[in-house]
Design an enzyme around this catalytic site. Structure first.
Site, PDB file in Angstrom:
ATOM      1  CG  ASP A  88      -1.793   1.246   1.289  1.00  0.00           C
ATOM      2  OD1 ASP A  88      -2.606   1.415   0.361  1.00  0.00           O
ATOM      3  OD2 ASP A  88      -1.649   2.043   2.235  1.00  0.00           O
TER       4      ASP A  88
ATOM      5  CD  GLU B 135      -4.189   0.819  -3.546  1.00  0.00           C
ATOM      6  OE1 GLU B 135      -5.361   0.818  -3.144  1.00  0.00           O
ATOM      7  OE2 GLU B 135      -3.347   1.668  -3.214  1.00  0.00           O
TER       8      GLU B 135
ATOM      9  CG  ASP C  86      -1.489   3.398   5.759  1.00  0.00           C
ATOM     10  OD1 ASP C  86      -2.422   3.800   5.032  1.00  0.00           O
ATOM     11  OD2 ASP C  86      -0.748   4.169   6.395  1.00  0.00           O
TER      12      ASP C  86
END
Length: 435
Positions: free
Chosen positions: A216, A300, A396
């Site tokens: 992340d 991501e 997170d």
């Protein structure tokens, strides 16, 4: 399958060699600008622009008595490569997909610029058009193909053509693979040599590790991993922002293109280069460590260009929280998320690993334990508390777990690619550890 790789080193020419190199890169810049001016005329007449048409015009420049210096101070091969690069720039301009991407990431419209042709006609310079190069830009380069014919490496020296001879370079690592081309560049007052290599990649390389990791990305923490580790950001721009602003204010008070202006502009270029080098070095160290340790890395699929758009709005409708958004944009760009993802991608490919990109939607609002999705789950930037099951953890870390789980889902949907890595930690096993 073959992989290409570039090895870049600091070049250390002596005073004589530097004069010759300056002439070579200066001639290449001059020819680029001259052919670009000719190509603008071709564009105005709707003539076909390609590499062959543009390269053929170099002989016309050399035969011009005013440009006689090109015969003695230029390298013919590097000039051809420079004009081929110009042709590639025109190809990108004519690419409709590139314009679609530009429209998608559009900024505030700038004041239009025009170029006057020799017959007095003016054409408007559009976005993505190739632009003229200036010495004050602080970045010049030439590229030579057929390395074995013109150059060779001898220890920590490289032999260059046009009477340059052997030049020392800081050989920090061995150059692996067949050298296909060599690029000599000057940036912010320093010389560099880059060797473009090619080597065969094993048919089915197998990564030495067997673990999977979710990442992340953030501002206060550059990376939060699915195994609970945190990596701090370097923030090289933020650390030098005050110094850079001071230098830019001083530059604005000097006469443009005067000797003092050039000296001061070089200081700013060197500081920008220093900031970029810090970021680049830090990201290389992080991505190399992660790539060596994990066979599958999941990140991501962030659209950094969209995330860093200005909030200033339009003339008709002013934006909101412009100052706060501006600060956030600087922080996002200072981290180098896009660069880091690219580094992970090719390093995983070299080692036989996988980089999986997943949709970032709801990864920070989904409870990893019960899969409940709600905006209220993330009450603060750091704390995650599920309103459904009461699961509490770092926000997170929860997002990193969701990203890893999404990566396994993507692999399963694409035909079970995870079978290549039978010892990878499954999502269900991670869920048991969290519970």
């Amino acid at each position: 399958m073959k992989i290409t790789r570039a090895y870049k080193f600091r070049l250390e020419p002596n005073a004589e060699q530097e004069v010759i190199l300056n002439n070579l890169v200066g001639s290449a810049r001059f020819v680029w600008n001259q052919i670009l001016a000719i190509s603008f005329g071709m564009f105005a007449k709707n003539e076909f622009i390609n590499a062959t048409n543009l390269v053929n015009k170099i002989m016309g420049l050399k035969s011009n008595p005013d440009f006689a210096f090109l015969k003695s101070s230029a390298n013919a091969v590097s000039l051809q490569q420079k004009i081929r690069d110009l042709a590639s720039a025109w190809s990108r301009f004519f690419d409709t997909k590139a314009h679609a991407r530009l429209k998608e990431n559009k900024r505030k419209p700038k004041k239009p610029k025009f170029f006057k042709l020799s017959d007095g006609t003016e054409i408007q310079l559009r976005p993505l058009m190739p632009h003229f190069k200036r010495k004050s830009d602080g970045c010049d380069s030439i590229r030579l193909v057929q390395f074995d014919k013109y150059c060779r490496i001898d220890g920590n020296r490289v032999k260059l053509p046009n009477g340059v001879g052997f030049v020392k370079f800081r050989k920090s690592q061995e150059v692996i693979g067949t050298i296909k081309n060599i690029t000599i560049s000057k940036k912010s007052g320093h010389w560099y040599v880059s060797f473009g290599t090619e080597r065969a990649l094993l048919e089915n390389p197998r990564h030495p590790a067997t673990s999977a990791l979710g990442l992340d990305l953030g501002i206060t923490k550059l990376i939060t991993t699915s195994n609970g580790q945190y990596i701090k950001p370097k923030n090289s721009f933020k650390a030098n922002q005050v110094k850079l602003a001071k230098l830019q204010r001083q530059l604005s008070k000097k006469v443009r293109f005067s000797e003092n202006w050039k000296k001061h502009n070089l200081k700013i270029q060197k500081l920008h280069s220093h900031i970029a080098n810090i970021r680049h070095d830090y990201l290389h160290k992080i991505t190399t460590t992660l790539s060596k340790s994990h066979a599958m890395i999941v990140v991501e699929d962030l659209k950094v260009a969209n995330m860093s758009k200005s909030a200033s709005g339009t003339v008709a409708r002013n934006g909101r929280n412009v100052k706060a958004k501006s600060g956030l944009n600087k922080s996002i760009l200072d981290q180098g998320w896009g660069m880091m993802t690219d580094m992970l991608e090719y390093k995983q490919q070299w080692r036989g690993g996988l980089l999986v990109k997943v949709n970032p939607r709801y990864t920070s609002q989904t409870c990893f334990k019960c899969k409940h999705v709600a905006k209220e789950n993330r009450q603060t930037q750091a704390r995650f508390e599920c309103v459904e099951c009461g699961y509490i953890t770092n926000a997170d870390f929860n997002a990193a777990l969701n990203i890893l789980a999404a990566g396994h889902t993507v692999l399963s949907a694409e035909g079970g690619l995870s079978k290549s890595y039978p010892l990878m930690q499954k999502t269900s096993e991670i869920r048991e550890e969290v519970a």
